[in-house]
Structures are given as structure tokens and as C-alpha cells.
Scaffold this motif. Structure first.
Motif, PDB file in Angstrom:
ATOM      1  N   THR A  58       7.733 -21.800  16.151  1.00 42.91           N
ATOM      2  CA  THR A  58       8.338 -22.243  14.892  1.00 42.91           C
ATOM      3  C   THR A  58       7.383 -22.040  13.730  1.00 42.91           C
ATOM      4  N   ILE A  59       6.125 -22.437  13.912  1.00 47.05           N
ATOM      5  CA  ILE A  59       5.131 -22.300  12.841  1.00 47.05           C
ATOM      6  C   ILE A  59       4.956 -20.835  12.459  1.00 47.05           C
ATOM      7  N   ALA A  60       4.838 -19.972  13.466  1.00 46.69           N
ATOM      8  CA  ALA A  60       4.637 -18.544  13.189  1.00 46.69           C
ATOM      9  C   ALA A  60       5.831 -17.948  12.453  1.00 46.69           C
ATOM     10  N   ALA A  61       7.040 -18.342  12.869  1.00 50.86           N
ATOM     11  CA  ALA A  61       8.242 -17.797  12.233  1.00 50.86           C
ATOM     12  C   ALA A  61       8.310 -18.203  10.764  1.00 50.86           C
ATOM     13  N   ILE A 110       3.739 -28.725   4.469  1.00 48.60           N
ATOM     14  CA  ILE A 110       4.007 -29.790   5.437  1.00 48.60           C
ATOM     15  C   ILE A 110       2.991 -29.789   6.579  1.00 48.60           C
ATOM     16  N   LEU A 111       2.409 -28.632   6.877  1.00 48.62           N
ATOM     17  CA  LEU A 111       1.429 -28.574   7.962  1.00 48.62           C
ATOM     18  C   LEU A 111       0.152 -29.329   7.611  1.00 48.62           C
ATOM     19  N   GLY A 112      -0.060 -29.616   6.334  1.00 49.44           N
ATOM     20  CA  GLY A 112      -1.239 -30.372   5.942  1.00 49.44           C
ATOM     21  C   GLY A 112      -1.271 -31.765   6.526  1.00 49.44           C
ATOM     22  N   PRO A 155      -1.925 -26.544  16.087  1.00 47.96           N
ATOM     23  CA  PRO A 155      -2.540 -25.629  17.059  1.00 47.96           C
ATOM     24  C   PRO A 155      -3.408 -24.585  16.372  1.00 47.96           C
ATOM     25  N   PRO A 156      -4.364 -23.997  17.111  1.00 45.46           N
ATOM     26  CA  PRO A 156      -5.225 -22.954  16.526  1.00 45.46           C
ATOM     27  C   PRO A 156      -4.444 -21.809  15.900  1.00 45.46           C
ATOM     28  N   GLY A 158      -2.652 -18.772  11.110  1.00 48.29           N
ATOM     29  CA  GLY A 158      -1.571 -18.369  10.218  1.00 48.29           C
ATOM     30  C   GLY A 158      -1.817 -18.807   8.783  1.00 48.29           C
ATOM     31  N   LEU A 159      -2.402 -19.996   8.614  1.00 47.94           N
ATOM     32  CA  LEU A 159      -2.724 -20.480   7.273  1.00 47.94           C
ATOM     33  C   LEU A 159      -3.837 -19.646   6.638  1.00 47.94           C
TER      34      LEU A 159
END
Length: 273
Positions: free
Chosen positions: A171-174, A190-192, A198-199, A204-205
């Protein structure tokens, strides 16, 4: 609310000048600039605003000529009578009144793209209350869905992330590689607040720091700082080098370094251009 002319406008009271201003925003780098500022109403001491479910704007009038209270305040209703009974305003008011605790998930997901923000947020919060991350992920990752629906789905996932929900690598990668720049930006935001990123999410960031659009890179830098990822220091410095004259990018890089670099590591950059 109000009428089609005021779609996408912001409203701001000016105390104590007795003016109500309207304006729009347009993208400007990592932030926005105000455009089309004009006076919507004037004459009373307006100190607060709220839209009613029917779409009219209600204004709190302080009444006094200064800060002292005189117990003569009022509430004014500002509206466009030619649009007060429009189909959109009537249907919006009905949706705001409805109890959605028993509404179906497809109905809620459909309302994530409603023209009125209050309806979209109502659907978003109900999906979160049900902990329906699967439904939110479907909308968030659907590249054919309206962008506003996707953003509300992402913000709903952000609420779940704050409560401990972990998003999968897939999901994160997409979302971080989505063609829509604001989808990438809001995902980075939101990932903050993820407690267990995950690594692959951190990687990705870091990649997002080189995004061709301003806002994904801006939020990626802040989030890497919140995640306290020491492996991102050089990438954040590189991001700052690419945006040396933009105050918003400088702020994001600063917050990124606050969370990732030690004083000794920062000192090594004391002579950097």
C-alpha cells in the motif's frame, strides 16, 4: 453552500475593521498564494463564522465598538436567496442530517467524493469509526477515482495510523509512487505519524525528496524528521541544495534535520553554502 460563485473560496473575518473577506488559493511551490481577495460583507463587528447544514453562512456580531461587552451582540445570516433551494444544497443538508451508523460501506465510500467537504468528512470519519481500512485502501489506491475521494481515504488511513494501524509495504509503495502528486504528498504526510514504518517506507520517502513536484518532497522531508531516520541526512541536505531559496522547503529540510541529525553531524555542515 451559498452559490456556485463561492465554490472553493475561503472566508476570513477582519476584527475590528468590520469586514468579511473572501479569497481563493492557487498552488505556489510547496504552498499556496491568495488570489481574488474581495469584500463579501461589511458593517458589523464580525468575529466568527459557521456554515449551517442548509448552506447559509452565519456570522457572530460582537456589536461593541471595542473589546468591552455590551450584551447587544447578534447572529447574522448571510445567504443567496436565488440559490437557497438548489438541488445540491437541499441534498447536502439531507445528507448532513442522516444517521450513517447503519449506512453501507459502498454508500460511505461514494460520499468521499461529494462536492461538500462536510459530507466527505462525515463519510471519512464513519469509515474510520468502523476501522474499515480495507475499504479506504481500495479508494486511496484507485487511480480512476476522483482525487478528493482518494485524499479523504488517505486522511482516514492517517487517522488509523495514529491509532496504531500499520500500512503494508504494498500500500505504501503504491501511494508513494502514484501519478497524482497530491496523493504522494498526503501519503508522505500521514506516514509521519506511523509508529512502525517499514524500511521500504523510509526508502520511498527518501526517493520522494527528489520528486519533480514540490509538495511530495516537502512532506517527505518533514516525515523523515518525524521518523528520526539517521540514514536520510545526506538526502535531506541534497533536497535543501535543490531548493535553496524557497522558505517552505527550507522549513521542511530544517524539520527533517532536527529529527535525523545529531549536533555533531549538523556541525559538519556549518560551512555549507
Amino acid at each position: 453552500a451559498l452559490n456556485p460563485f463561492y465554490r472553493d473560496h475561503f472566508f476570513m473575518t477582519a476584527f475590528p475593521s468590520r469586514n468579511l473577506y473572501g479569497f481563493k488559493l492557487e498552488p505556489a511551490g510547496a504552498a499556496y498564494r491568495m488570489v481574488g481577495e474581495h469584500t463579501v460583507a461589511q458593517g458589523v463587528l464580525m468575529v466568527g463564522l459557521a456554515f449551517g447544514p442548509s448552506g447559509a453562512l452565519y456570522v457572530a456580531d460582537w456589536s461593541s465598538s471595542g473589546y468591552a461587552m455590551n450584551e447587544k451582540g447578534a447572529v447574522w445570516k448571510l445567504d443567496d436567496p436565488t440559490d437557497a433551494s438548489s438541488a445540491l444544497r437541499l441534498s447536502t443538508a439531507a445528507l448532513i442530517r442522516q444517521d450513517w451508523s447503519e449506512a453501507t460501506a459502498p454508500h460511505l465510500l461514494e460520499q468521499l467524493s461529494h462536492p461538500d467537504q462536510r459530507v466527505r468528512m462525515k463519510a471519512q470519519f464513519e469509515m474510520v469509526r468502523r476501522d474499515n481500512s480495507a475499504g479506504l485502501i481500495v479508494v486511496a489506491t484507485d487511480r480512476a477515482a476522483p482525487e478528493l475521494a482518494r485524499l479523504h481515504a488517505i486522511w482516514g488511513l492517517g487517522q488509523l495510523v495514529r491509532s496504531g494501524r500499520v500500512l503494508t509495504d504494498t500500500t505504501i509503495a503504491a501511494l508513494l509512487t502514484d501519478p497524482a502528486s497530491e496523493v504522494r504528498a498526503q501519503t508522505a504526510k500521514i506516514l509521519g505519524e506511523s509508529s512502525d514504518l517499514p524500511p521500504s517506507g523510509l526508502a520511498g520517502l527518501r526517493n520522494l525528496l527528489q520528486d519533480p513536484a514540490d509538495r511530495p518532497a516537502f512532506f517527505a522531508a518533514i516525515t523523515l524528521g518525524l521518523q528520526r531516520d539517521p540514514g536520510s541526512i545526506n538526502e535531506i541536505i541534497g533536497y535543501l541544495e535543490r531548493h535553496p531559496d524557497d522558505r517552505f522547503h527550507r522549513h521542511a529540510a530544517t524539520m527533517g534535520l532536527v529529527g535525523t541529525a545529531t549536533p555533531a553531524q549538523l556541525a559538519a555542515f556549518a560551512d555549507h553554502g
